[in-house]
Design an enzyme around this catalytic site. Structure first.
Site, PDB file in Angstrom:
ATOM      1  N   ARG A  67      41.444 -25.277  19.955  1.00 37.19           N
ATOM      2  CA  ARG A  67      40.670 -26.250  20.757  1.00 37.19           C
ATOM      3  C   ARG A  67      40.263 -25.427  22.266  1.00 37.19           C
ATOM      4  NH1 ARG A  67      41.943 -31.029  24.343  1.00 37.19           N
ATOM      5  NH2 ARG A  67      40.078 -32.253  24.089  1.00 37.19           N
ATOM      6  N   HIS A  71      36.062 -25.350  23.635  1.00 39.15           N
ATOM      7  CA  HIS A  71      36.009 -25.880  24.963  1.00 39.15           C
ATOM      8  C   HIS A  71      35.483 -24.505  25.798  1.00 39.15           C
ATOM      9  CE1 HIS A  71      37.785 -30.130  25.328  1.00 39.15           C
ATOM     10  NE2 HIS A  71      37.421 -29.694  23.941  1.00 39.15           N
ATOM     11  N   ASP A  72      35.910 -23.483  25.481  1.00 42.44           N
ATOM     12  CA  ASP A  72      35.176 -22.199  26.168  1.00 42.44           C
ATOM     13  C   ASP A  72      33.817 -22.008  25.720  1.00 42.44           C
ATOM     14  OD1 ASP A  72      34.835 -19.804  27.788  1.00 42.44           O
ATOM     15  OD2 ASP A  72      35.793 -18.473  25.965  1.00 42.44           O
ATOM     16  N   GLY A  77      28.734 -20.664  27.287  1.00 40.08           N
ATOM     17  CA  GLY A  77      28.905 -19.623  25.989  1.00 40.08           C
ATOM     18  C   GLY A  77      30.543 -19.127  26.035  1.00 40.08           C
ATOM     19  N   ASP A  79      32.834 -17.105  27.166  1.00 43.37           N
ATOM     20  CA  ASP A  79      32.831 -16.284  28.173  1.00 43.37           C
ATOM     21  C   ASP A  79      34.368 -16.266  29.119  1.00 43.37           C
ATOM     22  OD1 ASP A  79      32.480 -18.720  29.246  1.00 43.37           O
ATOM     23  OD2 ASP A  79      30.852 -18.109  30.522  1.00 43.37           O
ATOM     24  N   SER A  81      35.437 -18.765  30.668  1.00 44.67           N
ATOM     25  CA  SER A  81      35.066 -19.615  31.855  1.00 44.67           C
ATOM     26  C   SER A  81      36.342 -20.670  32.045  1.00 44.67           C
ATOM     27  CB  SER A  81      33.777 -20.044  31.977  1.00 44.67           C
ATOM     28  OG  SER A  81      33.606 -20.919  31.038  1.00 44.67           O
ATOM     29  N   ASN A  99      38.955 -31.772  29.721  1.00 49.74           N
ATOM     30  CA  ASN A  99      40.035 -30.780  29.777  1.00 49.74           C
ATOM     31  C   ASN A  99      41.210 -31.360  30.527  1.00 49.74           C
ATOM     32  OD1 ASN A  99      38.072 -29.141  28.529  1.00 49.74           O
ATOM     33  ND2 ASN A  99      37.330 -28.125  30.241  1.00 49.74           N
ATOM     34  N   PRO A 168      31.301 -32.722  23.665  1.00 49.14           N
ATOM     35  CA  PRO A 168      31.127 -34.069  23.203  1.00 49.14           C
ATOM     36  C   PRO A 168      32.134 -34.976  23.494  1.00 49.14           C
ATOM     37  CG  PRO A 168      31.367 -32.444  21.403  1.00 49.14           C
ATOM     38  CD  PRO A 168      31.356 -31.587  22.797  1.00 49.14           C
ATOM     39  N   HIS A 198      40.182 -30.859  13.228  1.00 45.56           N
ATOM     40  CA  HIS A 198      41.199 -31.772  13.625  1.00 45.56           C
ATOM     41  C   HIS A 198      42.071 -32.094  12.456  1.00 45.56           C
ATOM     42  CE1 HIS A 198      38.143 -33.765  16.935  1.00 45.56           C
ATOM     43  NE2 HIS A 198      38.722 -32.748  17.488  1.00 45.56           N
ATOM     44  N   THR A 199      41.869 -31.388  11.379  1.00 52.49           N
ATOM     45  CA  THR A 199      43.063 -31.096  10.433  1.00 52.49           C
ATOM     46  C   THR A 199      44.467 -30.892  11.059  1.00 52.49           C
ATOM     47  OG1 THR A 199      43.825 -30.211   8.382  1.00 52.49           O
ATOM     48  CG2 THR A 199      42.552 -28.919  10.002  1.00 52.49           C
ATOM     49  N   ASP A 250      45.461 -36.115  11.972  1.00 51.16           N
ATOM     50  CA  ASP A 250      45.636 -36.041  10.552  1.00 51.16           C
ATOM     51  C   ASP A 250      47.242 -36.189  10.257  1.00 51.16           C
ATOM     52  OD1 ASP A 250      46.057 -34.891   8.143  1.00 51.16           O
ATOM     53  OD2 ASP A 250      44.517 -33.521   8.242  1.00 51.16           O
ATOM     54  N   SER A 252      48.914 -34.719   8.252  1.00 47.78           N
ATOM     55  CA  SER A 252      49.620 -33.488   8.303  1.00 47.78           C
ATOM     56  C   SER A 252      49.222 -32.376   9.383  1.00 47.78           C
ATOM     57  CB  SER A 252      49.445 -32.779   7.006  1.00 47.78           C
ATOM     58  OG  SER A 252      48.123 -32.493   6.676  1.00 47.78           O
TER      59      SER A 252
HETATM   60  C1  HEM Z   1      32.675 -32.884  17.335  1.00 44.36           C
HETATM   61  C2  HEM Z   1      33.122 -33.161  18.361  1.00 44.36           C
HETATM   62  C3  HEM Z   1      34.507 -33.322  18.914  1.00 44.36           C
HETATM   63  C4  HEM Z   1      35.046 -34.217  19.697  1.00 44.36           C
HETATM   64  C5  HEM Z   1      34.616 -35.428  20.306  1.00 44.36           C
HETATM   65  C6  HEM Z   1      36.556 -33.743  20.129  1.00 44.36           C
HETATM   66  C7  HEM Z   1      37.322 -34.555  20.641  1.00 44.36           C
HETATM   67  C8  HEM Z   1      38.551 -34.382  20.773  1.00 44.36           C
HETATM   68  C9  HEM Z   1      39.598 -35.093  21.418  1.00 44.36           C
HETATM   69  C10 HEM Z   1      39.341 -36.374  22.257  1.00 44.36           C
HETATM   70  C11 HEM Z   1      40.905 -34.795  21.226  1.00 44.36           C
HETATM   71  C12 HEM Z   1      42.022 -35.090  21.820  1.00 44.36           C
HETATM   72  C13 HEM Z   1      42.381 -34.367  23.037  1.00 44.36           C
HETATM   73  C14 HEM Z   1      43.489 -35.112  24.023  1.00 44.36           C
HETATM   74  O1  HEM Z   1      43.963 -36.401  23.652  1.00 44.36           O
HETATM   75  O2  HEM Z   1      44.024 -34.621  24.810  1.00 44.36           O
HETATM   76  C15 HEM Z   1      40.638 -33.581  20.421  1.00 44.36           C
HETATM   77  C16 HEM Z   1      41.520 -32.587  20.074  1.00 44.36           C
HETATM   78  C17 HEM Z   1      41.524 -31.485  19.354  1.00 44.36           C
HETATM   79  N1  HEM Z   1      40.282 -30.832  18.917  1.00 44.36           N
HETATM   80 FE1  HEM Z   1      38.399 -31.710  19.074  1.00 44.36          FE
HETATM   81  N2  HEM Z   1      36.805 -32.661  19.271  1.00 44.36           N
HETATM   82  C18 HEM Z   1      35.581 -32.063  18.689  1.00 44.36           C
HETATM   83  C19 HEM Z   1      35.107 -31.185  18.063  1.00 44.36           C
HETATM   84  C20 HEM Z   1      36.342 -30.090  17.750  1.00 44.36           C
HETATM   85  C21 HEM Z   1      36.061 -28.655  17.332  1.00 44.36           C
HETATM   86  C22 HEM Z   1      34.618 -28.205  17.191  1.00 44.36           C
HETATM   87  C23 HEM Z   1      37.295 -28.002  17.551  1.00 44.36           C
HETATM   88  C24 HEM Z   1      37.556 -26.592  17.207  1.00 44.36           C
HETATM   89  C25 HEM Z   1      36.777 -25.848  16.134  1.00 44.36           C
HETATM   90  C26 HEM Z   1      38.098 -29.118  17.770  1.00 44.36           C
HETATM   91  C27 HEM Z   1      39.672 -28.915  17.761  1.00 44.36           C
HETATM   92  C28 HEM Z   1      40.494 -29.892  18.305  1.00 44.36           C
HETATM   93  C29 HEM Z   1      41.802 -29.544  18.151  1.00 44.36           C
HETATM   94  C30 HEM Z   1      42.720 -28.479  17.242  1.00 44.36           C
HETATM   95  C31 HEM Z   1      42.423 -30.732  18.769  1.00 44.36           C
HETATM   96  C32 HEM Z   1      44.180 -30.997  18.938  1.00 44.36           C
HETATM   97  C33 HEM Z   1      44.579 -30.196  20.245  1.00 44.36           C
HETATM   98  C34 HEM Z   1      46.035 -30.309  20.195  1.00 44.36           C
HETATM   99  O3  HEM Z   1      46.874 -30.748  19.629  1.00 44.36           O
HETATM  100  O4  HEM Z   1      46.528 -29.689  21.507  1.00 44.36           O
HETATM  101  N3  HEM Z   1      37.721 -30.104  18.298  1.00 44.36           N
HETATM  102  N4  HEM Z   1      39.394 -33.243  20.222  1.00 44.36           N
END
Ligand code: HEM
Ligand SMILES: *[C@@H]1O[C@H](CO)[C@@H](O)[C@H](O)[C@H]1NC(C)=O
Ligand SMILES: *[C@@H]1O[C@H](CO)[C@@H](O)[C@H](O)[C@H]1NC(C)=O
Length: 331
Positions: A67, A71-72, A77, A79, A81, A99, A168, A198-199, A250, A252
């Protein structure tokens, strides 16, 4: 054998002065996997060895690091940041809405950077460390492997306002998601494949509460939520309080697989931004979700491609930016 061949290619390129980027026609923005071939051949191994240990102690770190790279890259871009702390000249992106109280893994990046500085000082950028850590986290969780294009440099700026605007939101509509990905040069296929991250990992109650109690401002739950899933989520995430209670994204959450897409098909996607990939009435994303739910290899293949694309968003190269000595502050 592979490295002898590569050595010959590199010598050939040096002799004939072929610019690196044109010698790798598939590469974006001048990045290429062999960037540290001479200057820090140990880079990949150092990143992997630190992560193997850190992730075996805390499996969720794999998700958190994946993640961090997202977010970077979505803010100015790729970088690094995101790694800058508050200082007299920097207002840290770590305090932005998406964040704050949410991002993790900064200490592991520090540990990798310290090791790299011992072996190849001022050579490997923090932005490249993030890209390598995202790939290795995927591999260590059972997901696909890809060669990471390298050569990013680190920013001298950060932007809290871009972090608030460009990342987003979990309650985004499908139109909101496609628009924010398009702005970064990513299409529907990238959106669905990358959402498959999100798997692994978890989310806090505050990020999905709206769906449970007030999806459309009418005090009703999201009707796309499967009944028993919805009932269980309400115990984790009450209408008031428990903001930081967590739920897996997910079933798993330590295993990188295509279960995420199978769950979307059952109305068991955790975030609104997850479920609308299927239910948002956009034919393209709907079809892609179905394809990945039935074909894990297809998902893995596209995830790797889309990660390379996301990792190539507006990198700093040439004499732009710097190679930070400490990822948390400017040199
Ligand atoms: C499509 C738009 C996306 C939205 C709206 C979104 C939103 C979120 C949110 C709200 C969380 C939970 C954060 C929290 O409760 O602290 C999350 C977790 C996560 N996101 Fe996304 N996400 C998106 C796309 C992505 C992308 C593109 C990736 C990586 C390629 C990603 C990887 C992750 C991962 C791995 C977690 C779990 C992090 C952890 O357990 O520490 N997400 N995301
Ligand atoms: C950084 O600065 C911001 C704004 O000036 C402030 O809200 C935040 O608490 C500071 N964060 C840290 C970790 O010091
Ligand atoms: C998402 O949530 C924010 C605040 O939490 C709210 O301002 C916004 O209107 C919501 N967006 C949608 C599409 O529901």
């Amino acid at each position: 054998m592979a490295s002898i061949k590569l050595f010959c290619i590199l010598i050939g390129m040096a002799l004939f002065s072929v610019p690196f980027s044109s010698a790798f026609p598939g590469s974006y923005s001048g990045l290429f996997p062999e960037y540290y071939f001479f200057s820090c051949p140990q880079a990949n191994d150092i990143v992997m060895s630190v992560l193997e240990k850190a992730i075996s102690n805390d499996p969720r770190l794999a998700a958190s690091l994946l993640r961090l790279h997202f977010h970077d890259c979505f803010v100015q871009g790729c970088d690094a940041s995101i790694l800058l702390d508050n200082s007299s000249t920097i207002s840290s992106e770590k305090n932005a809405g998406p964040n704050k109280n949410s991002l993790r893994g900064f200490e592991v990046i520090d540990e990798i950077k310290v090791k790299l500085e011992q072996v190849c000082p001022r050579t490997v950028s923090c932005a490249d460390i993030l890209a390598l850590a995202a790939r290795d986290s995927t591999v260590l969780s059972g997901g696909p492997h890809w060669e990471v294009p390298l050569g990013r440099r680190d920013s001298k700026t950060a932007s809290v306002s871009k972090a608030n605007n460009d990342i987003p939101k979990p309650n985004a509509t499908i139109q909101g998601l496609t628009t924010s990905f398009k702005r970064k040069g990513l299409n529907e296929e990238d959106l669905v494949a990358l959402s498959g991250a999100h798997t692994i990992g978890v989310a806090r109650c505050v990020t999905f509460r709206q769906r449970l109690y007030n999806q459309n401002g009418n005090n009703q739950p999201d009707i796309t939520l499967e009944k028993s899933f919805y009932t269980n989520l309400k115990t984790t995430c009450p209408q008031a309080g428990g903001d930081n209670n967590i739920s897996p994204l997910d079933f798993s959450p330590r295993r990188f697989d295509n279960t995420y897409f199978k769950l979307l098909m059952l109305g068991k996607g955790l975030l609104n931004s997850d479920e609308v990939l299927l239910t948002g009435n956009v034919r393209k994303t709907m079809d892609i979700v179905k394809n990945y739910a039935s074909d894990e290899a297809l998902f893995f293949q596209q995830f790797a491609k889309s990660m390379i694309k996301m990792g190539s968003i507006s990198p700093l190269t040439g004499n732009h930016g710097e190679i930070r000595k400490n990822c948390r502050k400017l040199n």
